[in-house]
Design an enzyme around this catalytic site. Structure first.
Site, PDB file in Angstrom:
ATOM      1  N   LYS A  52      90.929  44.209 -27.918  1.00 35.82           N
ATOM      2  CA  LYS A  52      89.846  45.729 -27.376  1.00 35.82           C
ATOM      3  C   LYS A  52      90.140  46.806 -27.180  1.00 35.82           C
ATOM      4  O   LYS A  52      90.333  47.760 -28.193  1.00 35.82           O
ATOM      5  CB  LYS A  52      89.374  45.317 -25.969  1.00 35.82           C
ATOM      6  CG  LYS A  52      87.784  43.566 -26.716  1.00 35.82           C
ATOM      7  CD  LYS A  52      86.700  43.822 -25.252  1.00 35.82           C
ATOM      8  CE  LYS A  52      86.278  42.396 -25.329  1.00 35.82           C
ATOM      9  NZ  LYS A  52      85.286  42.240 -23.852  1.00 35.82           N
ATOM     10  N   GLN A  96      85.291  42.922 -17.567  1.00 36.83           N
ATOM     11  CA  GLN A  96      85.325  41.650 -18.341  1.00 36.83           C
ATOM     12  C   GLN A  96      84.426  40.638 -17.893  1.00 36.83           C
ATOM     13  O   GLN A  96      84.635  40.631 -16.670  1.00 36.83           O
ATOM     14  CB  GLN A  96      86.785  41.357 -19.115  1.00 36.83           C
ATOM     15  CG  GLN A  96      87.013  40.572 -19.878  1.00 36.83           C
ATOM     16  CD  GLN A  96      86.497  39.988 -20.655  1.00 36.83           C
ATOM     17  OE1 GLN A  96      86.157  41.245 -21.814  1.00 36.83           O
ATOM     18  NE2 GLN A  96      86.193  39.163 -21.856  1.00 36.83           N
ATOM     19  N   ASP A 119      78.763  46.594 -22.994  1.00 37.78           N
ATOM     20  CA  ASP A 119      78.291  45.399 -23.441  1.00 37.78           C
ATOM     21  C   ASP A 119      76.398  45.228 -22.929  1.00 37.78           C
ATOM     22  O   ASP A 119      76.471  43.796 -23.682  1.00 37.78           O
ATOM     23  CB  ASP A 119      78.786  45.191 -22.554  1.00 37.78           C
ATOM     24  CG  ASP A 119      79.968  44.348 -21.472  1.00 37.78           C
ATOM     25  OD1 ASP A 119      80.161  43.668 -23.253  1.00 37.78           O
ATOM     26  OD2 ASP A 119      80.991  44.358 -20.883  1.00 37.78           O
TER      27      ASP A 119
HETATM   28  N1  GUN Z   1      82.957  36.815 -21.752  1.00 38.67           N
HETATM   29  C1  GUN Z   1      82.542  36.986 -22.788  1.00 38.67           C
HETATM   30  N2  GUN Z   1      82.355  37.869 -23.503  1.00 38.67           N
HETATM   31  C2  GUN Z   1      82.080  39.006 -22.690  1.00 38.67           C
HETATM   32  C3  GUN Z   1      81.595  40.484 -23.872  1.00 38.67           C
HETATM   33  O1  GUN Z   1      81.289  40.585 -24.310  1.00 38.67           O
HETATM   34  N3  GUN Z   1      81.846  41.512 -22.507  1.00 38.67           N
HETATM   35  C4  GUN Z   1      82.240  41.078 -21.707  1.00 38.67           C
HETATM   36  N4  GUN Z   1      81.952  41.962 -20.762  1.00 38.67           N
HETATM   37  N5  GUN Z   1      82.743  39.681 -20.670  1.00 38.67           N
HETATM   38  C5  GUN Z   1      82.893  38.887 -22.081  1.00 38.67           C
END
Ligand code: GUN
Length: 291
Positions: A52, A96, A119
């Site tokens: 990311k 995350q 998110d």
């Molecule tokens: N863990 C797995 N997929 C995601 C996501 O799209 N966002 C976040 N914050 N954690 C994740």
């Protein structure tokens, strides 16, 4: 026709559009700023966060990773989220997942300012999505919708079976597919579904988001199906230097010959998730700075 639905290529076009929009945004403002919170050293999470951060830099978005030890208390994590909420230099916040067992993920997600929740996991944002007034749409489901638009002219009336009912993929995707601008007929299947294959065999679109290698086999889908594979599973593979390889929830090789379109793993949904997150971060910055 090759059925392979190339998420890398589609994601690159989304990122190119975002890069241009960020460039014009940043002409008379600071670049969009994303704060990423990473707790512990879950290897897959650390690898997603690196991905990311790199992708954000490539489109001109500034990101800061706030790493905290596994042992952080819930209160300290909530305090960090609060600091980011009130920091005017932060446009978007992402915590995350998964979090360590002693931390309630719902409490943390609810603590994020919904206006910075890139998110789209906050109850307010998920509720808005459900009633057709989205603010931030979760990245994986919105990336899947873009892939489906590439693969199919029109989703209207199509029978979509979503396998998996998580808050971050299955539920919001079902909401997007049944929305008035998509008009699919949606069935959500899960671990207690009786005779999963009876449902998937009827489907024009199958989305697998469970986390079980080869859950969806060729005998479970019809000719001409469109398959979206959200699974990212590590399976042991001694021929690889790192000792494992990534596979999805779908038996790609067996299904591809009968599919209209099918996403590979890796290179399908994963790149789309990151591209949509970047788009959400730009949107957060535009809203936050009143543009
Ligand atoms: N863990 C797995 N997929 C995601 C996501 O799209 N966002 C976040 N914050 N954690 C994740």
């Amino acid at each position: 026709m090759d059925a392979r639905l190339d998420g890398r290529a589609v994601a690159e076009s989304v990122r190119a559009a975002t890069r241009q929009a960020v460039e014009s945004f940043a002409q008379d403002a600071a670049p969009p700023a994303l704060a990423v919170v990473l707790v512990g050293d879950h290897p897959a999470s650390a690898s997603y966060v690196r991905g990311k951060k790199k992708a954000a830099a490539e489109v001109g978005i500034e990101s800061t990773v706030h790493r905290r030890a596994d042992s952080i208390s819930q209160d300290d994590l909530l305090a960090l989220v609060d600091t980011l909420n009130t920091d005017d230099a932060v446009d978007g916040i992402l915590v995350q997942l998964p979090l360590p067992d002693h931390i309630d993920p719902h409490a943390v997600i609810e603590a994020i300012d919904p206006a910075k929740d890139v998110d789209g996991f906050h109850p307010q944002n998920l509720g808005r999505l459900l009633i057709g007034m989205p603010q931030f749409t979760p990245a994986t489901p919105s990336g899947i919708m873009v892939l489906l638009e590439h693969a199919l002219d029109d989703l209207s009336g199509q029978r979509a079976v979503v396998v998996g009912r998580s808050n971050i993929v299955g539920k919001p995707l079902a909401a997007l597919l049944m929305q008035r601008n998509a008009n699919a007929t949606v069935t959500v299947c899960h671990s207690r579904t009786r005779d999963l294959a009876a449902h998937t065999r009827e489907a024009d679109i199958v989305v697998a988001a469970v986390g079980r290698p080869k859950l969806i086999t060729a005998d479970m889908v019809r000719e001409g199906v469109t398959v979206i594979d959200v699974g990212i599973n590590r399976v042991d593979d001694e021929t690889r230097e790192r000792g494992y390889r990534l596979v999805g929830d779908v038996d790609y090789d067996a299904i591809a010959p009968k599919a209209h379109a099918i996403t590979p793993v890796p290179g399908g949904v994963g790149p789309m998730t990151i591209a949509m997150l970047l788009r959400n971060t730009l949107q957060a910055a535009q809203q936050h700075r009143g543009q």
